[in-house]
Scaffold this motif. Structure first.
Motif, PDB file in Angstrom:
ATOM      1  N   GLY A 152      42.947  -7.136 -16.912  1.00 50.56           N
ATOM      2  CA  GLY A 152      43.644  -6.643 -18.099  1.00 50.56           C
ATOM      3  C   GLY A 152      44.455  -5.396 -17.791  1.00 50.56           C
ATOM      4  N   ALA A 153      44.890  -5.244 -16.551  1.00 52.11           N
ATOM      5  CA  ALA A 153      45.642  -4.063 -16.135  1.00 52.11           C
ATOM      6  C   ALA A 153      46.986  -4.009 -16.850  1.00 52.11           C
ATOM      7  CB  ALA A 153      45.859  -4.088 -14.629  1.00 52.11           C
ATOM      8  N   ALA A 154      47.314  -2.791 -17.315  1.00 51.01           N
ATOM      9  CA  ALA A 154      48.551  -2.612 -18.069  1.00 51.01           C
ATOM     10  C   ALA A 154      49.620  -1.884 -17.262  1.00 51.01           C
ATOM     11  CB  ALA A 154      48.257  -1.846 -19.353  1.00 51.01           C
ATOM     12  N   GLY A 155      49.221  -1.130 -16.290  1.00 49.11           N
ATOM     13  CA  GLY A 155      50.200  -0.365 -15.530  1.00 49.11           C
ATOM     14  C   GLY A 155      49.618   0.142 -14.230  1.00 49.11           C
ATOM     15  N   PRO A 156      50.391   0.961 -13.514  1.00 50.18           N
ATOM     16  CA  PRO A 156      49.956   1.471 -12.211  1.00 50.18           C
ATOM     17  C   PRO A 156      48.639   2.258 -12.254  1.00 50.18           C
ATOM     18  CG  PRO A 156      52.285   1.900 -12.540  1.00 50.18           C
ATOM     19  CD  PRO A 156      51.755   1.357 -13.824  1.00 50.18           C
ATOM     20  N   GLN A 157      48.317   2.835 -13.405  1.00 49.58           N
ATOM     21  CA  GLN A 157      47.073   3.601 -13.506  1.00 49.58           C
ATOM     22  C   GLN A 157      45.843   2.694 -13.389  1.00 49.58           C
ATOM     23  OE1 GLN A 157      49.255   3.163 -15.970  1.00 49.58           O
ATOM     24  NE2 GLN A 157      48.172   2.517 -17.829  1.00 49.58           N
ATOM     25  N   ASP A 158      46.008   1.387 -13.573  1.00 50.76           N
ATOM     26  CA  ASP A 158      44.901   0.432 -13.491  1.00 50.76           C
ATOM     27  C   ASP A 158      44.789  -0.228 -12.114  1.00 50.76           C
ATOM     28  OD1 ASP A 158      44.199   0.864 -16.167  1.00 50.76           O
ATOM     29  OD2 ASP A 158      45.664  -0.623 -16.858  1.00 50.76           O
ATOM     30  N   MET A 159      45.488   0.309 -11.133  1.00 49.07           N
ATOM     31  CA  MET A 159      45.504  -0.289  -9.803  1.00 49.07           C
ATOM     32  C   MET A 159      44.096  -0.365  -9.203  1.00 49.07           C
ATOM     33  SD  MET A 159      48.047   0.626  -6.756  1.00 49.07           S
ATOM     34  CE  MET A 159      47.878  -0.086  -5.153  1.00 49.07           C
ATOM     35  N   GLY A 160      43.273   0.635  -9.449  1.00 49.37           N
ATOM     36  CA  GLY A 160      41.901   0.660  -8.928  1.00 49.37           C
ATOM     37  C   GLY A 160      41.075  -0.511  -9.430  1.00 49.37           C
ATOM     38  N   LYS A 161      41.240  -0.861 -10.704  1.00 50.23           N
ATOM     39  CA  LYS A 161      40.497  -1.989 -11.280  1.00 50.23           C
ATOM     40  C   LYS A 161      40.874  -3.290 -10.571  1.00 50.23           C
ATOM     41  CE  LYS A 161      40.415  -0.212 -16.010  1.00 50.23           C
ATOM     42  NZ  LYS A 161      40.933  -0.470 -17.367  1.00 50.23           N
ATOM     43  N   VAL A 162      42.169  -3.478 -10.355  1.00 49.14           N
ATOM     44  CA  VAL A 162      42.655  -4.707  -9.723  1.00 49.14           C
ATOM     45  C   VAL A 162      42.180  -4.769  -8.267  1.00 49.14           C
ATOM     46  CG1 VAL A 162      44.696  -6.056  -9.109  1.00 49.14           C
ATOM     47  CG2 VAL A 162      44.658  -4.770 -11.254  1.00 49.14           C
ATOM     48  N   MET A 163      42.284  -3.671  -7.545  1.00 45.12           N
ATOM     49  CA  MET A 163      41.867  -3.642  -6.147  1.00 45.12           C
ATOM     50  C   MET A 163      40.351  -3.869  -6.028  1.00 45.12           C
ATOM     51  SD  MET A 163      44.503  -3.453  -4.254  1.00 45.12           S
ATOM     52  CE  MET A 163      43.841  -3.047  -2.648  1.00 45.12           C
ATOM     53  N   ALA A 164      39.575  -3.404  -7.001  1.00 44.17           N
ATOM     54  CA  ALA A 164      38.124  -3.612  -6.979  1.00 44.17           C
ATOM     55  C   ALA A 164      37.795  -5.096  -7.083  1.00 44.17           C
ATOM     56  CB  ALA A 164      37.466  -2.838  -8.112  1.00 44.17           C
ATOM     57  N   ILE A 165      38.616  -5.840  -7.809  1.00 43.07           N
ATOM     58  CA  ILE A 165      38.416  -7.286  -7.920  1.00 43.07           C
ATOM     59  C   ILE A 165      38.843  -7.985  -6.627  1.00 43.07           C
ATOM     60  CG2 ILE A 165      39.212  -9.372  -9.101  1.00 43.07           C
ATOM     61  CD1 ILE A 165      39.465  -7.636 -11.653  1.00 43.07           C
ATOM     62  N   LEU A 166      39.960  -7.547  -6.060  1.00 47.27           N
ATOM     63  CA  LEU A 166      40.540  -8.225  -4.897  1.00 47.27           C
ATOM     64  C   LEU A 166      39.816  -7.939  -3.581  1.00 47.27           C
ATOM     65  CD1 LEU A 166      44.345  -7.841  -5.636  1.00 47.27           C
ATOM     66  CD2 LEU A 166      43.009  -9.944  -5.673  1.00 47.27           C
ATOM     67  N   LYS A 167      39.344  -6.725  -3.402  1.00 50.46           N
ATOM     68  CA  LYS A 167      38.780  -6.338  -2.106  1.00 50.46           C
ATOM     69  C   LYS A 167      37.651  -7.263  -1.648  1.00 50.46           C
ATOM     70  CE  LYS A 167      37.520  -2.426   0.675  1.00 50.46           C
ATOM     71  NZ  LYS A 167      38.419  -2.473   1.763  1.00 50.46           N
ATOM     72  N   PRO A 168      36.646  -7.561  -2.478  1.00 52.31           N
ATOM     73  CA  PRO A 168      35.600  -8.459  -1.972  1.00 52.31           C
ATOM     74  C   PRO A 168      36.092  -9.895  -1.728  1.00 52.31           C
ATOM     75  CG  PRO A 168      35.013  -7.574  -4.156  1.00 52.31           C
ATOM     76  CD  PRO A 168      36.335  -7.024  -3.784  1.00 52.31           C
ATOM     77  N   LYS A 169      37.068 -10.337  -2.516  1.00 52.46           N
ATOM     78  CA  LYS A 169      37.573 -11.703  -2.366  1.00 52.46           C
ATOM     79  C   LYS A 169      38.425 -11.872  -1.116  1.00 52.46           C
ATOM     80  CE  LYS A 169      38.907 -13.941  -6.210  1.00 52.46           C
ATOM     81  NZ  LYS A 169      39.700 -14.136  -7.445  1.00 52.46           N
ATOM     82  N   LEU A 170      39.183 -10.832  -0.772  1.00 54.72           N
ATOM     83  CA  LEU A 170      40.166 -10.958   0.307  1.00 54.72           C
ATOM     84  C   LEU A 170      39.763 -10.257   1.596  1.00 54.72           C
ATOM     85  CD1 LEU A 170      43.431 -10.382  -1.770  1.00 54.72           C
ATOM     86  CD2 LEU A 170      42.295 -12.528  -1.235  1.00 54.72           C
ATOM     87  N   ALA A 171      38.583  -9.679   1.634  1.00 56.35           N
ATOM     88  CA  ALA A 171      38.144  -8.939   2.818  1.00 56.35           C
ATOM     89  C   ALA A 171      38.215  -9.818   4.058  1.00 56.35           C
ATOM     90  CB  ALA A 171      36.731  -8.423   2.625  1.00 56.35           C
ATOM     91  N   GLY A 172      38.957  -9.382   5.041  1.00 57.28           N
ATOM     92  CA  GLY A 172      39.083 -10.106   6.297  1.00 57.28           C
ATOM     93  C   GLY A 172      40.106 -11.224   6.273  1.00 57.28           C
ATOM     94  N   ARG A 173      40.611 -11.580   5.092  1.00 56.88           N
ATOM     95  CA  ARG A 173      41.562 -12.681   4.999  1.00 56.88           C
ATOM     96  C   ARG A 173      42.978 -12.189   4.752  1.00 56.88           C
ATOM     97  NH1 ARG A 173      39.462 -16.271   0.526  1.00 56.88           N
ATOM     98  NH2 ARG A 173      41.138 -17.629   1.208  1.00 56.88           N
ATOM     99  N   ALA A 174      43.119 -10.892   4.442  1.00 53.88           N
ATOM    100  CA  ALA A 174      44.442 -10.337   4.172  1.00 53.88           C
ATOM    101  C   ALA A 174      44.451  -8.855   4.523  1.00 53.88           C
ATOM    102  CB  ALA A 174      44.799 -10.529   2.701  1.00 53.88           C
ATOM    103  N   ASP A 175      45.615  -8.358   4.873  1.00 50.05           N
ATOM    104  CA  ASP A 175      45.801  -6.940   5.153  1.00 50.05           C
ATOM    105  C   ASP A 175      45.785  -6.213   3.810  1.00 50.05           C
ATOM    106  OD1 ASP A 175      46.452  -4.451   6.122  1.00 50.05           O
ATOM    107  OD2 ASP A 175      48.582  -4.926   6.389  1.00 50.05           O
ATOM    108  N   MET A 176      44.785  -5.363   3.604  1.00 50.49           N
ATOM    109  CA  MET A 176      44.618  -4.727   2.296  1.00 50.49           C
ATOM    110  C   MET A 176      45.768  -3.766   1.979  1.00 50.49           C
ATOM    111  SD  MET A 176      42.193  -6.379   1.089  1.00 50.49           S
ATOM    112  CE  MET A 176      41.907  -5.606  -0.466  1.00 50.49           C
ATOM    113  N   THR A 177      46.467  -3.266   2.974  1.00 48.18           N
ATOM    114  CA  THR A 177      47.635  -2.426   2.729  1.00 48.18           C
ATOM    115  C   THR A 177      48.743  -3.258   2.082  1.00 48.18           C
ATOM    116  OG1 THR A 177      47.060  -1.156   4.706  1.00 48.18           O
ATOM    117  CG2 THR A 177      49.256  -0.808   3.787  1.00 48.18           C
ATOM    118  N   ALA A 178      48.933  -4.461   2.584  1.00 49.33           N
ATOM    119  CA  ALA A 178      49.936  -5.360   1.995  1.00 49.33           C
ATOM    120  C   ALA A 178      49.525  -5.779   0.598  1.00 49.33           C
ATOM    121  CB  ALA A 178      50.118  -6.581   2.881  1.00 49.33           C
TER     122      ALA A 178
END
Length: 148
Positions: free
Chosen positions: A111-137
């Protein structure tokens, strides 16, 4: 077979085949794994091993950049060889389309509305994409998705 067991078996086969470069790289990896186990008093899971490998890959990429900038091609070539060996243990990477789909789904789920919610989105993505994608990208894609 766990990733840790696979690495141990690869080390044994490298010893038998007298593959010095591969053996040295795998020994560095096993040393890092043992250090993590001792420091945190835990038994490593595949996810933890992947995090260690990912960190070592990032170190190798940084070293290659520095060695090439310093005109030390011999050292850069050694780091590239280690990078290839370490990369073999990583799961297959995601395509750009799959990555974009994951980012879009995570933005919607959080439910992210803007750049201030980036942490919420990254918290969801990090466990799913760990080792499968460059987290900087991934971070760049999330930022682009949130600033639209």
């Amino acid at each position: 077979m766990s990733l840790k067991d696979q690495i141990t078996e690869d080390m044994k086969s490298a010893m038998r085949a007298k593959e010095a470069e591969k053996l040295g790289t795998i020994r560095l990896l096993t040393a890092a794994m043992k250090q993590k186990e001792v420091d945190e008093r835990v038994e490593l899971t595949d996810t933890m091993v992947l995090a260690i490998i990912e960190k070592m890959i990032k170190q190798r990429k940084d070293s290659i950049t520095q060695f090439e900038a310093g005109a030390r091609q011999d050292l850069a070539d050694k780091e590239k060889a280690e990078l290839v060996i370490l990369s073999a243990y990583m799961p297959a990477g995601l395509s750009d389309a799959e990555l974009q789909a994951e980012v879009t789904a995570a933005v919607a789920a959080s439910g992210a509305a803007g750049p201030q919610d980036m942490g919420k989105v990254m918290a969801i993505l990090k466990p799913k994409l760990a080792g499968r994608a460059d987290m900087t990208a991934v971070s760049g894609l999330v930022k682009a998705a949130l600033t639209r």
